[in-house]
Design a protein around this motif. Structure first.
Motif, mmCIF file in Angstrom:
data_model
loop_
_atom_site.group_PDB
_atom_site.id
_atom_site.type_symbol
_atom_site.label_atom_id
_atom_site.label_comp_id
_atom_site.label_asym_id
_atom_site.label_seq_id
_atom_site.Cartn_x
_atom_site.Cartn_y
_atom_site.Cartn_z
ATOM 1 N N ASP A 129 -3.858 6.826 -14.767
ATOM 2 C CA ASP A 129 -3.787 6.609 -13.325
ATOM 3 C C ASP A 129 -4.151 7.910 -12.599
ATOM 4 O O ASP A 129 -3.299 8.574 -12.004
ATOM 5 C CB ASP A 129 -2.384 6.147 -12.957
ATOM 6 N N GLU A 165 1.794 1.705 -3.478
ATOM 7 C CA GLU A 165 0.620 1.575 -4.348
ATOM 8 C C GLU A 165 0.978 0.851 -5.647
ATOM 9 O O GLU A 165 0.667 1.303 -6.752
ATOM 10 C CB GLU A 165 0.004 2.953 -4.647
ATOM 11 N N GLU A 198 0.814 -1.213 0.000
ATOM 12 C CA GLU A 198 0.000 0.000 0.000
ATOM 13 C C GLU A 198 0.849 1.265 0.000
ATOM 14 O O GLU A 198 0.445 2.291 -0.546
ATOM 15 C CB GLU A 198 -0.922 -0.002 1.220
ATOM 16 N N TRP A 209 -1.223 -4.100 -5.230
ATOM 17 C CA TRP A 209 -2.123 -3.400 -4.314
ATOM 18 C C TRP A 209 -3.320 -2.827 -5.061
ATOM 19 O O TRP A 209 -4.456 -2.897 -4.583
ATOM 20 C CB TRP A 209 -1.375 -2.278 -3.600
ATOM 21 N N ARG A 210 -3.091 -2.275 -6.231
ATOM 22 C CA ARG A 210 -4.191 -1.685 -7.012
ATOM 23 C C ARG A 210 -5.246 -2.732 -7.352
ATOM 24 O O ARG A 210 -6.445 -2.452 -7.321
ATOM 25 C CB ARG A 210 -3.649 -1.059 -8.296
ATOM 26 N N ARG A 252 -8.379 -0.524 -7.173
ATOM 27 C CA ARG A 252 -8.079 0.872 -7.513
ATOM 28 C C ARG A 252 -7.691 0.931 -8.991
ATOM 29 O O ARG A 252 -6.526 1.089 -9.352
ATOM 30 C CB ARG A 252 -6.949 1.416 -6.636
#
Length: 440
Positions: free
Chosen positions: A420, A321, A318, A325-326, A331
């Motif tokens: 992004d 990122e 995290e 993690w995304r 995300r």
């Protein structure tokens, strides 16, 4: 030799009871086929349609089931019997024997056509395979491999009907084998064409598991009106539809169109596919030193969704990122440019060649991705083959000339740019504005 009755049963949510012969059950029980339980049919589509957790395992059983129903319907129709014997040069004595052989081979081709799929099915298929390989090539290699046992079951148990692993490989291969191409042309169409049983199963199956109705069509009416087209220039019997089945075929084509626009090319679903492809790139490079799936079959078969997901959860960070993690935190990147479904191909080509470079120069710290509908494995386009329809008088015509319902239907040529910018609405708006002005 007459066929026995299948004495093994799977209860399928789409087709009800699916019967299997003993040798088909033996193939299903092999580790290489059981691997398909760990290959999701629609990648990470469950992030959008939460029910889409189904696998290639169930789909393969469904395709086998439909392949058997359709080929048996065609081979056992009395009005096609003489046409088949003449075209295939089968004598009266060998007709029944050949019918049994072709039914068995077609069912096996349906069962095994996807056995070589990579993790998350079509995710990253255009870039994660080496040297123009595709999952079909691995399927053929698995079938012909003596170590994996699938072909040995076929040669051991079906030789009495003249069925061999090489003949089944001829059906699922797009290149033919050393033995040549499979001689019953319409069987290859049933397994891979614009109206194959692969599509017939996945439209119904994906629609059910996604909780949508876009993929529903009249399967039974297509089965009832399927026939053989004997006017193709290459002299090979092809699939055709009787006049009474026009509306069923129209429904099938529209189901493909709506499932592509609403599910397969859904913007958020595709965003996850793009990020997942990048993660698998990184993973392969770290583990094997190359950004492609292993060429060696034994190494390739070690990859499935479960392995990728385990790596995903183990590598998520995290603080940085990172891609893992995304994906775990959902995300996904956001679209900053979208052409719409039926954009002129010149505009799509121009956007593809212009926007990525310009966005990289103007926003060097923002990662972007591009996505084109025409590169998607389930892309929608109208057939160039004419969809032959047999009219009431026996005259053959093209569906394109008979169908007013499909007259305005066009290939989907959508193009998107993702960026992004999930947590920065002002930057997203700025990039959207820049893209539209650049393409004005």
């Amino acid at each position: 030799m007459a066929l026995p009755e299948p004495n093994n049963t799977f209860r399928d949510p789409v087709h009800g009871y699916i019967g299997l012969f003993d040798w088909e059950r033996d193939i299903v029980d092999t580790p290489v086929f059981q691997r398909l339980r760990g290959i999701r049919q629609l990648g990470l589509t469950s992030y959008v349609y939460h029910g889409a957790e189904h696998s290639r395992f169930g789909h393969s059983l469904g395709v086998m089931h439909l392949a058997g129903r359709f080929v048996e319907r065609l081979l056992r129709r009395r009005d096609l019997r003489d046409l088949l014997k003449e075209q295939q040069r089968w004598s009266d004595e060998e007709f029944e024997e050949k019918v049994s052989q072709v039914i068995l081979e077609t069912r096996l081709a349906g069962l095994l056509h996807d056995i070589g799929h990579a993790p998350f099915s079509h995710t990253g298929e255009s870039s994660l395979f080496a040297e123009n390989k595709r999952h079909e090539h691995y399927s053929e290699e698995i079938l012909l491999s003596p170590e994996l046992g699938v072909g040995e079951i076929i040669d051991r148990d079906l030789c009495r009907w003249g069925v061999t692993k090489e003949r089944v490989a001829q059906i699922i291969s797009d290149r033919g084998t050393e033995e040549g191409m499979y001689e019953v042309g319409f069987v290859r169409e049933l397994i891979s064409s614009v109206w194959d049983v692969d599509k017939m199963d996945y439209l119904l199956r994906d629609s059910l598991y996604c909780g949508v109705r876009y993929g529903v069509y009249d399967l039974d009416r297509i089965l009832d009106t399927i026939t053989l087209y004997d006017r193709h220039p290459d002299g090979v019997l092809r699939l055709g539809i009787e006049y009474g089945g026009i509306h069923a075929i129209e429904g099938f084509i529209l189901a493909r169109y709506f499932m592509f626009t609403q599910v397969y090319f859904h913007a958020v679903r595709r965003a996850y596919d793009l990020v997942l492809t990048d993660f698998i790139f990184e993973l392969l490079e770290e583990i094997s030193g190359t950004r492609h799936y292993p060429k060696q079959l034994s190494d390739y078969l070690k990859w499935n969704d479960w392995r990728v997901l385990a790596e995903l959860h183990g590598r998520m960070d995290e603080d940085t990122e990172n891609l893992a993690w995304r994906l775990v935190a959902r995300r996904h990147p956001k679209p900053v440019y979208d052409t719409g479904d039926h954009t002129d191909p010149i505009i799509v080509s121009g956007a593809l060649s212009k926007l990525p470079g310009e966005l990289s120069d103007r926003y060097p710290k923002v990662k972007t991705w591009t996505d084109t509908a025409t590169d998607h494995p389930e892309r929608f386009r109208m057939s160039d083959e004419g969809w032959p329809i047999k009219g009431p008088t026996g005259r053959w015509e093209s569906l394109a000339t008979l169908s007013s319902a499909l007259a305005g239907l066009k290939e989907v040529r959508r193009f998107r740019v993702y960026a992004d910018v999930r947590d920065d609405d002002s930057l997203k708006a700025e990039m959207e504005d820049y893209c539209h002005k650049a393409m004005a």
